[in-house]
Design a protein around this motif. Structure first.
Motif, short mmCIF file in Angstrom:
data_model
loop_
_atom_site.label_atom_id
_atom_site.label_comp_id
_atom_site.label_asym_id
_atom_site.label_seq_id
_atom_site.Cartn_x
_atom_site.Cartn_y
_atom_site.Cartn_z
N MET A 1 7.58 -7.17 15.24
CA MET A 1 7.14 -7.56 13.91
C MET A 1 8.09 -6.93 12.89
O MET A 1 8.42 -5.76 13.00
N LYS A 2 8.47 -7.71 11.93
CA LYS A 2 9.36 -7.24 10.88
C LYS A 2 8.55 -6.99 9.61
O LYS A 2 7.80 -7.85 9.17
N ILE A 3 8.71 -5.81 9.04
CA ILE A 3 8.00 -5.45 7.81
C ILE A 3 9.02 -5.32 6.70
O ILE A 3 10.08 -4.69 6.87
N ILE A 4 8.70 -5.91 5.55
CA ILE A 4 9.57 -5.80 4.38
C ILE A 4 8.78 -5.14 3.26
O ILE A 4 7.54 -5.07 3.32
N PRO A 5 9.46 -4.61 2.25
CA PRO A 5 8.75 -3.88 1.18
C PRO A 5 7.63 -4.68 0.51
O PRO A 5 6.60 -4.12 0.15
N THR A 6 7.80 -5.98 0.38
CA THR A 6 6.75 -6.77 -0.28
C THR A 6 5.46 -6.81 0.55
O THR A 6 4.38 -7.01 -0.02
N ASP A 7 5.58 -6.65 1.88
CA ASP A 7 4.38 -6.59 2.71
C ASP A 7 3.53 -5.38 2.32
O ASP A 7 2.30 -5.47 2.22
N LEU A 8 4.17 -4.25 2.11
CA LEU A 8 3.45 -3.04 1.72
C LEU A 8 2.91 -3.16 0.30
O LEU A 8 1.80 -2.68 0.01
N ASP A 9 3.68 -3.81 -0.57
CA ASP A 9 3.19 -4.03 -1.94
C ASP A 9 1.95 -4.91 -1.94
O ASP A 9 0.99 -4.67 -2.68
N SER A 10 1.94 -5.92 -1.08
CA SER A 10 0.78 -6.80 -0.96
C SER A 10 -0.44 -6.04 -0.45
O SER A 10 -1.55 -6.25 -0.95
N ALA A 11 -0.23 -5.16 0.54
CA ALA A 11 -1.33 -4.34 1.06
C ALA A 11 -1.88 -3.43 -0.04
O ALA A 11 -3.09 -3.20 -0.12
N ALA A 12 -1.00 -2.93 -0.88
CA ALA A 12 -1.45 -2.06 -1.99
C ALA A 12 -2.24 -2.87 -3.01
O ALA A 12 -3.24 -2.38 -3.56
N GLN A 13 -1.83 -4.10 -3.30
CA GLN A 13 -2.54 -4.94 -4.25
C GLN A 13 -3.93 -5.32 -3.75
O GLN A 13 -4.86 -5.50 -4.54
N GLN A 14 -4.08 -5.41 -2.43
CA GLN A 14 -5.38 -5.75 -1.85
C GLN A 14 -6.25 -4.51 -1.64
O GLN A 14 -7.37 -4.63 -1.14
N GLY A 15 -5.76 -3.35 -1.99
CA GLY A 15 -6.53 -2.13 -1.90
C GLY A 15 -6.60 -1.51 -0.51
O GLY A 15 -7.39 -0.60 -0.28
N ILE A 16 -5.78 -1.98 0.40
CA ILE A 16 -5.77 -1.42 1.76
C ILE A 16 -5.14 -0.03 1.75
O ILE A 16 -5.64 0.89 2.40
N ILE A 17 -4.06 0.09 1.01
CA ILE A 17 -3.41 1.39 0.79
C ILE A 17 -3.08 1.50 -0.69
O ILE A 17 -3.04 0.50 -1.41
N PRO A 19 -0.57 2.27 -3.98
CA PRO A 19 0.86 2.03 -4.25
C PRO A 19 1.73 3.23 -3.86
O PRO A 19 2.84 3.05 -3.36
N GLU A 20 1.23 4.43 -4.08
CA GLU A 20 1.97 5.63 -3.70
C GLU A 20 2.15 5.71 -2.18
O GLU A 20 3.22 6.05 -1.67
N GLN A 21 1.09 5.36 -1.44
CA GLN A 21 1.18 5.36 0.02
C GLN A 21 2.17 4.30 0.49
O GLN A 21 2.92 4.53 1.44
N ALA A 22 2.16 3.15 -0.15
CA ALA A 22 3.09 2.08 0.21
C ALA A 22 4.53 2.54 0.02
O ALA A 22 5.39 2.32 0.88
N LYS A 23 4.79 3.22 -1.08
CA LYS A 23 6.14 3.71 -1.36
C LYS A 23 6.56 4.76 -0.33
O LYS A 23 7.66 4.70 0.22
N LYS A 24 5.67 5.71 -0.05
CA LYS A 24 5.98 6.76 0.93
C LYS A 24 6.15 6.19 2.33
O LYS A 24 7.04 6.61 3.08
N LEU A 25 5.31 5.22 2.69
CA LEU A 25 5.41 4.61 4.02
C LEU A 25 6.73 3.87 4.17
O LEU A 25 7.39 3.97 5.20
N TRP A 26 7.15 3.13 3.12
CA TRP A 26 8.42 2.42 3.19
C TRP A 26 9.59 3.40 3.33
O TRP A 26 10.51 3.17 4.11
N GLN A 27 9.57 4.49 2.59
CA GLN A 27 10.62 5.50 2.70
C GLN A 27 10.67 6.08 4.11
O GLN A 27 11.74 6.30 4.66
N TYR A 28 9.52 6.32 4.69
CA TYR A 28 9.46 6.83 6.06
C TYR A 28 10.02 5.82 7.06
O TYR A 28 10.81 6.16 7.93
N LEU A 29 9.63 4.55 6.92
CA LEU A 29 10.11 3.52 7.84
C LEU A 29 11.63 3.33 7.74
O LEU A 29 12.29 3.05 8.75
N GLU A 30 12.18 3.49 6.56
CA GLU A 30 13.63 3.38 6.39
C GLU A 30 14.38 4.47 7.14
O GLU A 30 15.49 4.26 7.62
N THR A 31 13.78 5.66 7.24
CA THR A 31 14.46 6.77 7.93
C THR A 31 14.45 6.58 9.44
O THR A 31 15.28 7.17 10.14
#
Length: 152
Positions: A1-17, A19-31
């Protein structure tokens, strides 16, 4: 499965996580996979350009010039230029593919450089083998120095 930053932004907009968690998670996945190889159309263009450089330089230098010293000088000049630019792209710009292709093109010009040197000096171990363009038709012992120089 491929995850892109907008997927995490969408999860944040739906209240699943958040916005701060989405940003930190994306930074972690990039590393985890910073330089993961992937197929891109741009890579195909890079490789096509590399093949075009080698083909055009070999054709130009062997068909347009009869003077061995001119062939050697132009091949050497372009080999140095490709090496400098390729090294800069590789190290300073972190553009590994175009940098590596330019360095490969410089290595590909070594046989043409040595051919020009041998033609200019008249230095042929088994007699003048003829035009460089006939190399692939009749491989002769006089091409030996070109092969060794390219390997080195």
């Amino acid at each position: 499965m491929k995850i892109i930053p907008t997927d995490l932004d969408s999860a944040a907009q739906q209240g699943i996580i958040s916005p701060e968690q989405a940003k930190k998670l994306w930074q972690y996945l990039e590393t985890l996979r910073p330089d993961q190889a992937r197929f891109q159309a741009l890579h195909v263009l890079y490789y096509f350009g590399g093949v075009l450089i080698l083909a055009s330089m070999s054709w130009f230098l062997t068909n347009a010039w009869e003077n061995g010293w001119a062939v050697m000088g132009i091949a050497g000049l372009f080999a140095v230029l490709y090496t400098i630019v390729g090294n800069g792209l590789w190290t300073k710009q972190n553009l590994k593919i175009p940098g590596g292709l330019l360095i490969t093109a410089a290595v590909g010009l070594i046989p043409v450089f040595v051919y020009g040197l041998q033609k200019g000096l008249g230095l042929w171990p088994q007699g003048d083998p003829g035009a460089y363009k006939n190399y692939h038709l009749w491989v002769k012992g006089s091409w030996f120095f070109m092969e060794i120089a390219t390997i080195i």
